[in-house]
Every structure is written in structure tokens, then in C-alpha cells.
Design a protein around this motif. Sequence first.
Motif, PDB file in Angstrom:
ATOM      1  N   GLU B  56      44.427   3.341 -18.383  1.00  0.00           N
ATOM      2  CA  GLU B  56      44.064   2.989 -16.910  1.00  0.00           C
ATOM      3  C   GLU B  56      45.089   3.197 -16.056  1.00  0.00           C
ATOM      4  O   GLU B  56      45.132   3.896 -15.035  1.00  0.00           O
ATOM      5  N   GLY B 103      36.959  14.571  -8.857  1.00  0.00           N
ATOM      6  CA  GLY B 103      36.706  14.015 -10.239  1.00  0.00           C
ATOM      7  C   GLY B 103      36.817  12.390  -9.614  1.00  0.00           C
ATOM      8  O   GLY B 103      36.035  11.534 -10.230  1.00  0.00           O
ATOM      9  N   TYR B 107      33.768   9.932 -10.070  1.00  0.00           N
ATOM     10  CA  TYR B 107      33.883   8.695 -10.718  1.00  0.00           C
ATOM     11  C   TYR B 107      33.748   7.173  -9.897  1.00  0.00           C
ATOM     12  O   TYR B 107      33.379   6.459 -10.450  1.00  0.00           O
ATOM     13  N   TYR B 110      29.168   8.109  -8.977  1.00  0.00           N
ATOM     14  CA  TYR B 110      28.009   8.216  -9.605  1.00  0.00           C
ATOM     15  C   TYR B 110      27.691   7.056 -10.777  1.00  0.00           C
ATOM     16  O   TYR B 110      26.729   7.113 -11.251  1.00  0.00           O
ATOM     17  N   PRO B 111      28.720   6.616 -11.276  1.00  0.00           N
ATOM     18  CA  PRO B 111      28.404   5.303 -12.492  1.00  0.00           C
ATOM     19  C   PRO B 111      27.570   4.363 -11.681  1.00  0.00           C
ATOM     20  O   PRO B 111      26.562   4.054 -12.125  1.00  0.00           O
ATOM     21  N   LYS B 224      25.363  12.768 -14.697  1.00  0.00           N
ATOM     22  CA  LYS B 224      26.177  12.857 -15.747  1.00  0.00           C
ATOM     23  C   LYS B 224      26.914  14.060 -15.692  1.00  0.00           C
ATOM     24  O   LYS B 224      28.025  14.182 -15.804  1.00  0.00           O
ATOM     25  N   MET B 227      29.366  14.112 -12.763  1.00  0.00           N
ATOM     26  CA  MET B 227      30.670  13.614 -13.336  1.00  0.00           C
ATOM     27  C   MET B 227      31.440  14.268 -14.287  1.00  0.00           C
ATOM     28  O   MET B 227      32.695  14.304 -14.482  1.00  0.00           O
ATOM     29  N   ASP B 228      30.810  15.368 -15.054  1.00  0.00           N
ATOM     30  CA  ASP B 228      31.540  15.979 -15.897  1.00  0.00           C
ATOM     31  C   ASP B 228      32.038  17.714 -15.490  1.00  0.00           C
ATOM     32  O   ASP B 228      32.792  18.199 -16.004  1.00  0.00           O
TER      33      ASP B 228
END
Lengths: 578, 256
Positions: B56, B103, B107, B110-111, B224, B227-228
Motif C-alpha cells: 500500500e 487507474g 480504483y 468502481y469497487p 471490473k 477497473m482493469d
Amino acid sequence: MRCQISFITRKSKGGLIRRDSTVDSDVIRIGRSTSNEIYLEDSRTKLHHATIDKRNGKPWIEAQSGCSISVNQKSKSPESIRPGDEIKVGPYQLSVKEGKDGYELCIEIELVDQQGDDLEELTARSVTSLSQTGMSKRAWSWLLFLVIAALFIALPITAFFKPEVREALQDKTFTADIAWKTGEFATAHQFFAKDCQACHTEPFVTVRDKECVACHTGTHAHADPEFYKMEELTGTRCATCHKEHNGKKALIRRDEGLCGDCHKDLDKEVQTDLANARDFGSDHPEFSATMLEYKAADKSFEKIRVSMEKISGQKEQSNLKFTHEKHMDPEGIDAPGGNRVMVCADCHTPEPGGAGMADIRMEQHCQECHRLEFEPDYPQRQVPHGKLDHVIFTLTEYYGNLALKGGYEDVTAPKIVRNRRRPGQVLTKQERKSAFDWAQEKALEIGADLFEGRVCSTCHTVKQTRADYPPKWDISPVRIADKWFPKASFTHDQHLTMKCADCHDVAKSEESSDVLIPGIDNCRQCHAGTEASTNEKLTSTCVDCHGFHIAEDFLLGDRKGVILQQDVSGTLNRVLDK
Amino acid sequence: MVLSIAAYIWHNPVDGPNGGTWLGYTLGGIGAALILWLLWFGIRKRRYKGSGAPVEGWLSAHVYLGVSLITIATLHAGFNVGWNVHTLAYALMLIVIFSGFYGVFAYIRYPAMMTKNRSSQTMHAIMSDIADTDRESRTVASELSDEVNQAILDSCQKTKIGGSMRQQLSGKYRKCPTAKACKLIEDYAKNVDQDNIESARRLLALMNKKSVLVNRARRDVQFKAMMDIWLYLHVPLSIGLLAALIAHVISVFFYW
């Protein structure tokens, strides 16, 4: 038609379960509907999928409209059936057997195509992540890496070492190393801009001076490296200051650091007469003028350098008698056309190009007023402005002509000169000699008057060097300083918005020996160094007035003494071949 | 970053700001070191047992140092661009960094949306529910007309979650058998005879449930993918950047 219908189910651990039933009907319908004689519950069959009936005493099977069946793996409908036939209805297989025990026909039905697991099939059909779509980060990474490395590393380096590869790739628009170019070339270098190796001859080595000197053969060095043993002088490359790839305008350093880095403390580095200098506005010595010193012994002039600090005690030794004060009288002067107020430009005009001032010439600038007349009766006749012998010669010619013609009314002249000639009179030899002797004497008499009296000595210093016959005179040669500040490049052309008197105070100058050249304070009224922006003056750096490549006796190539002739010509030839 | 901007403003090279001045070399060195360090993150994040700072922490540093690289590389170049390998490296670097910005955005965004969309179900559970619905609806449909039955059969056999890159990202599926079946049954239920009305209603309810489940699963796949997808730019281009960076460094010193 009486048929035995047997549903066969296979157990998972082997063995069969058989479920028999009897159908007795002329028409046997097969399908998903419970109303059919043969009920097939799988949803993949139609409500009414097919029909078995008897035609010409034989059983036939026929698919319903829009449905398909196969008999012995052939899509046929209608088709007669007989024992041994295998019929496919949807996921079911119907095997026709010989009827026994009063049955005309026996049909064994088995679900051969089991419905798959919905979850498994759905999962198998579904592509739920980008990584499953066939896109690969790794593959793209490798591809990009290899393409870029091949095009921009391998190809240019190979072309550098292999001339055949270089030549094969090179055309008018493309070279192997074109993508390495860091910026636009200077205009003068455009014609070999595609040949990187004209300058970059060795890999991982900075561009050396010999590559520059190959073309720039006549460029002077800055100073004698033997005398000024300074690392800054001997260790600096051409490209340190003249950086290429900076656009079409070639780089000429104009910053004060170019000079100031060394010259601010030059006296600490080397033994020199040069004063330290760093900034024109705040740290620059007073100018030194180049003046002429007259050497009477051999009638020559010698250049001397005089600091402007000491200029007030100096006299210009031009040997010319001249007063600006009288000529520039604001009331005007007597001129042939009447009163005339003279201006500076009557005599001082910039030479073509504007770098310096054009020569002042007697015939052009002075003679209109300062006429070289010698005979009051004939004022349009003048002696030449030149050597004294030529003046005497002109006078002798003039008076010889008069003497031979006769009738010249001068009581001092002999009779033969005074007497008028009769038509057809021929002078005797004696008379001619007498006339010519008079002419010579008259010429010398008038000459002496011109030289010492009323004409030449107005401007020149004339001295009689021989009193005996024939007398001789001498005029001191006249020279005025051509360039007062030869170490700086001042141009009048760029100062035309100024008045002459702003810099040259000529109004009260009575003598030609007065020095009328201003010093640094005069320039600093308008010009300052890099601090100019703070005091609202013109920013003037060193190279605005001074050159860098000024060592008169040393060319760039001589500076380090390492330029090999063959290297130079080799590079030059290659450049010129392009 | 502030230091490099200050140095850039203070520095006044004779040939204008460029990568070849002492400040240019310094910023270039820092920039190249940063790029290598940022690339190392791709390796570091795979080492679950890595020592030192947690991943992290590395990610946080990766983002902040990546942002600072824009300033440092731009000042290194002195705002000069051209059709050459140097600007290629710069352009690749910018694309990599800005895809990284996306990105970070993805992140963050979207989660939460995925969690909300899944309604505390796992993807497997959703798929399992779809399969259950399929089985049930097939049974119900077998009592109804061939047309309805076939539509349900198609919905069971041909409906897919995800698919091509475009389908995953857009979440749109032309000719989706489930949507088609829903529409058909809706029309069918309006005119169905009395005998089949119960089955038709049941089937309609089942298909609507399936439709919700399928959409939920597809949105999950879409989120997903969103996100990718940037990584498919970020990673290959950063490796391309590595090659361009090597070419850049070699070329400027090869032709010094």
C-alpha cells in the motif's frame, strides 16, 4: 397400430430401468405435450414433434412442420420405419424393435442427450474478465519493447558502424538515426543536417573542434594559448558555446558570462595589460583610444593607446589646421553661393555598410570654398591638391604658355613676354629660352606665395627646406585616426537617431588637435550591462561591442595544435560530397 | 517538485532550457531513476512476502512520484518537443501517467459501485441463481407454446455474461436472448388463453428475475473491466517507455 413403448433410463452405476407402456392408435403423436401418445418431457422437443402412422400397411414417421428428426442419422421425413431403425427426436433416441407378444412395433425411447448443468454451461459461455479475451499485457509489452528497441537503438547503431546499412537506408527524407535528432539545425548547417556523422564521428565522444574547423578554416582563436595558459581557454570546445540543435538561428553566445567568467578576475589568472571587466554598466574600465603620434624625423605616424582618463592632456597630431568652431558657426560662413550654415554631414558621412565614417577629401569637402587659385586674372584655374612638384609643374606650364604667347602685361617680365606677337612671327632660340626662364621663375614665385602665404598653409604645415635656387618646400603629411576604438565594434549606422553633438562636442573646438571622442560615461548614459532592466537603460552585453574570435595571429585550428591536416580534409571532403 | 521548478526558473542557460544543460542532466537523471523505480513497482507488488514498506505504501509512493515525474520530465525537456525518440519517450511517459490517473480514479469509483451492484452476492452466487432460474423457467415453458419454449431455451443456452472486450466494457449486448425472451413472454402473457395464464405469469416473473440477475452480473463484469482496462495501456506502454528511455539515453550520449 399396437405398439409397445419402453422408456429406458440408464443408472449411474450401470444397469437399466425399463418402463413399458402400450399405445394402441392409428396415429401415434410424439412430443412435449401430455396429449401426445408418446410424451417426451424434455423441453428441447416440440409440443407436437412428429407422428407415426401407417401408410400402405407399413409404419411411417413424419416430422411436424418446423420440427426436425433424423432416421438412421439422416434427416428424412416422412420415412418408413422398420425394426433396427434409430430415430432421433430432439434429445431422444427412438430405437425401433420387432414387435412381440401381439405388438406390431416396439419402440425403445432413451434420453441420450442429457440436459447439461446450467451453471457449468453458463460459466463456460461467459467471458467475465479482460484477461480471458485473449488480450495479453505481457505480449503487448514485449512487442512494444522490441519494436522500439529495434527501431531506435539497434537500427541507428548498426547503421553507424555499417556504412552499407547506412547507405541502404538513407534517402532524402529518412536516415536510420533521424529519430535521434534532438532539435532543428542552424540554417548554415542544413545542407549536411542528415549526415549526423559529419560532426558525431565517434560514439560517446563529444563533438570535437576538428569537425568544426574542417569547414570553419579562417576563424580566429580568442587569444594566444601559449601566453594565456588558462584551462577555460584551452579546454573549451567550439560546441561549448555554439550549441547545435537549437533551431535555425545559430547560437552565438551573448551573455556576459561568455567574457565575464574569465575577464572579471583576469589579472589574478594571467599576467596581462587588460583591465578586468564583467559588466558594461558597473564593471568596465574606461576606454582606451588609439591615436596617432607624428614622428617628424621620418615623417611617419605611430599608433599609441591612450586611456580616455588621460585624454584631456592629449592632442591629436594630424598635422591638419582646422577649426570646428569656425566651420560650425551657427551664424553661417561665407561660401561661394553666399552665407551657409554647415552641418556635420557636409563632411562626415558613414561609409557604405555603416561601420565607420567615410574619408574626408579635399576636393569633395573643402575645395568648394578653399579654392587653390593662383592667378587673379584667371580665377577658374587652380593648382592640383597634391604633391608640391605637381603644383610647380602646373604653374610652370601655365606661365610658360603665357610667356610664349606674349602680350603678358607685367612690368617685371622681360620684353619678349610683354610684347604682342605679330602674325607668323617665329621666336628665336634665345627669345624662347628667355621666355621660359621667366615662366620658371614666375612659377616658383607664385608657388612660394601659395605654399607659404595665402593657400596651402591655411590647412597645412609648410616649411621651406631649401632657400637656394630652385627652392624646395615640404608639407607635413596629414593623417587622422581611422578607428579610435579598434577593439570595439561601434557603428554610427545604429546611432543615427542621435545628434552628432550628443557625443562629439565640436562647437567650441578651435583646434584640429582637440580630441572630440567621448569616453565610457557618454555611452553609459544610454547603455548598461545586464542590470539594465533595473535602471531603464539599454541592455548591452560584451559581444554587442567586442568580438570573441579576435586573436589576429591564431586561427582556431592552431589553438591546441592538435588538428591533423588529414583529419580535417577527410571530414571536409565528406561533408562537401553530401 | 517545487525545488525543480525553482531551479528551472532560476536557471538561465545560454541556449535556452533543454536537456543538455547541467540542470537538464540533473533533472533527466532524477527522471530516469524515478521511471526505473516506478517500473520496479510492477515487480514489487507481486512479491507478497516483500520486506520493507507494505505494498500500500509503495502504491501511494508510486502514484505521487508518478505525478511528480510530469513536472520533472517536462522541465528536463525544457518544453521542447519534436518528431524524435526523445519526444516519443516523453509522450509514452505521459500516456502511462495519465492512464495511471484513470487507474486511481477507477480504483476509487468502481469497487463501491461493484459492492452496491452485487447486493452482497458473490459472482458465483449470481451465476448459480441464473442457472436455477433457467431450470425452473424451462420446466414452466415446456407447458407453453413452442415459440415461448424455444425463446426460453435460447435464453438458457445462449445467454452469456461478459464476452468480447467491447461487450465487457460497454455492458451492452445486441440480440441478447434473455431480453428477447422477456419481451416475447411479456407479449405472450397479454394474450394467453385462460389455461396457460398461470404458467405464463410465472414464467414472466422468472424471466424478469433472470433479467435482473443477468444485468447485475454484466454490470459487475463491466465495472471490473473498467477497473482493469487501463492496465492494458499502462503496463505495455510503460515497458515501451523503458525501451524508449534506453534509446533516449543511449542516443544522446552516443551522439554527445
